[in-house]
Design a protein around this motif. Structure first.
Motif, mmCIF file in Angstrom:
data_model
loop_
_atom_site.group_PDB
_atom_site.id
_atom_site.type_symbol
_atom_site.label_atom_id
_atom_site.label_comp_id
_atom_site.label_asym_id
_atom_site.label_seq_id
_atom_site.Cartn_x
_atom_site.Cartn_y
_atom_site.Cartn_z
ATOM 1 N N LEU A 29 2.684 8.141 -24.402
ATOM 2 C CA LEU A 29 1.272 8.467 -24.571
ATOM 3 C C LEU A 29 0.474 7.215 -24.920
ATOM 4 C CD1 LEU A 29 1.502 11.749 -26.642
ATOM 5 C CD2 LEU A 29 0.945 11.547 -24.224
ATOM 6 N N ALA A 33 -4.581 8.935 -26.299
ATOM 7 C CA ALA A 33 -4.014 10.276 -26.188
ATOM 8 C C ALA A 33 -3.351 10.688 -27.499
ATOM 9 C CB ALA A 33 -3.001 10.329 -25.039
ATOM 10 N N GLN A 37 -4.485 13.820 -29.803
ATOM 11 C CA GLN A 37 -3.522 14.856 -30.187
ATOM 12 C C GLN A 37 -3.496 15.033 -31.702
ATOM 13 O OE1 GLN A 37 0.938 14.355 -29.645
ATOM 14 N NE2 GLN A 37 0.484 15.703 -27.920
ATOM 15 N N LYS A 40 -6.630 16.839 -32.823
ATOM 16 C CA LYS A 40 -6.580 18.269 -32.534
ATOM 17 C C LYS A 40 -5.661 18.980 -33.520
ATOM 18 C CE LYS A 40 -4.695 19.943 -28.659
ATOM 19 N NZ LYS A 40 -4.587 20.331 -27.231
ATOM 20 N N GLY A 41 -4.547 18.319 -33.874
ATOM 21 C CA GLY A 41 -3.637 18.906 -34.855
ATOM 22 C C GLY A 41 -4.310 19.058 -36.211
ATOM 23 N N ALA A 137 1.765 19.525 -32.207
ATOM 24 C CA ALA A 137 1.282 19.932 -30.894
ATOM 25 C C ALA A 137 2.364 20.694 -30.149
ATOM 26 C CB ALA A 137 0.845 18.712 -30.091
ATOM 27 N N ASP A 140 -0.299 21.713 -23.964
ATOM 28 C CA ASP A 140 -1.612 21.090 -23.846
ATOM 29 C C ASP A 140 -2.653 21.711 -24.767
ATOM 30 O OD1 ASP A 140 -0.650 19.364 -21.903
ATOM 31 O OD2 ASP A 140 -1.224 20.684 -20.243
ATOM 32 N N ASN A 141 -2.529 23.007 -25.026
ATOM 33 C CA ASN A 141 -3.603 23.707 -25.736
ATOM 34 C C ASN A 141 -3.212 24.298 -27.087
ATOM 35 O OD1 ASN A 141 -5.504 23.364 -23.554
ATOM 36 N ND2 ASN A 141 -4.377 24.947 -22.446
ATOM 37 N N ALA A 143 -1.101 24.362 -30.948
ATOM 38 C CA ALA A 143 -0.544 23.606 -32.073
ATOM 39 C C ALA A 143 0.074 24.616 -33.027
ATOM 40 C CB ALA A 143 -1.628 22.802 -32.784
#
Length: 219
Positions: A29, A33, A37, A40-41, A137, A140-141, A143
């Motif tokens: 990654l 990226a 990630q 988002k987490g 994660a 892709d969507n 967690a």
């Protein structure tokens, strides 16, 4: 979702590594990226912490009546859980067996069952605290957010993980995993067993849900 908090489904994640595969190309990654990630987490973890704090603060308030608690719980449920995804997953292959009218009633009953059963459990709150750990994660969507319910009087904590899906710019919970057991998988097994033991009649599940809701509502 499971109606008995001690019951738990099979763990949803499987981790594996084989010796001697170091030569296999592994995607790396880019820093951007990785940062995205991680962000988002963290956002998923903050979402779960906020939900837990609000649920405990509101539903455990002795000044809140039973009817008020149910109304609050229903709002929290619909705002923060993807009920359609959960209810369809729990029904499994029997979703395609049900008629349109049965599907509609089932989804209504499923939501009512969760509200009746879990609002009652929150009313039994006895000083537990809710603490979120990290987030991992998953695809892709999604967690998986880890947390603990810290209980008073030296009782061991309860480990709870939350599968959170990022959808349309917001987060929704699609499963709750208690002590490595998925509540959705457990509920799916229970519903399938109930239908099968009644000769494959979908109506048997609807009647069982009606009775469960009525019993919970009278407590």
């Amino acid at each position: 979702m499971q109606t008995q908090n001690r019951r738990s489904p099979l763990a949803a994640a499987a981790f594996w590594m084989l010796a001697g595969v170091a030569a296999v190309a592994v995607p790396v990654l880019a820093p951007t990226a990785v940062q995205a990630q991680a962000a988002k987490g963290q956002a998923s973890a903050d979402f779960v912490q906020g939900l837990g704090d609000k649920a405990i603060a509101t539903l455990a308030d002795p000044k809140v009546s039973k009817d008020q608690a149910k109304a609050v719980f229903r709002d929290l449920l619909n705002q923060n859980f993807d009920i359609n995804t959960i209810s369809r997953f729990v029904l499994g292959r029997y979703w395609n067996v049900a008629t349109d009218a049965q599907k509609k009633e089932y989804q209504t009953l499923f939501e009512q069952m969760i509200v009746e059963v879990y609002a009652e459990r929150f009313s039994q709150y006895a000083g537990e605290k809710f603490k979120v750990g990290g987030a991992q994660a998953s695809g892709d969507n999604d967690a998986v957010v880890s947390s603990q319910v810290l209980r008073p009087n030296g009782q061991p904590p309860v480990n709870v993980s939350w599968r959170v899906r990022s959808k349309d710019g917001s987060f929704k919970i699609i499963d709750v995993i208690v002590e490595n057991v998925s509540m959705s998988v457990t509920q799916r097994s229970e519903f399938a067993s109930l239908i099968e033991s009644n000769g494959g009649k979908f109506e048997a599940l609807l009647e069982a849900l009606r009775q469960r809701i009525q019993t919970a509502a009278t407590k």
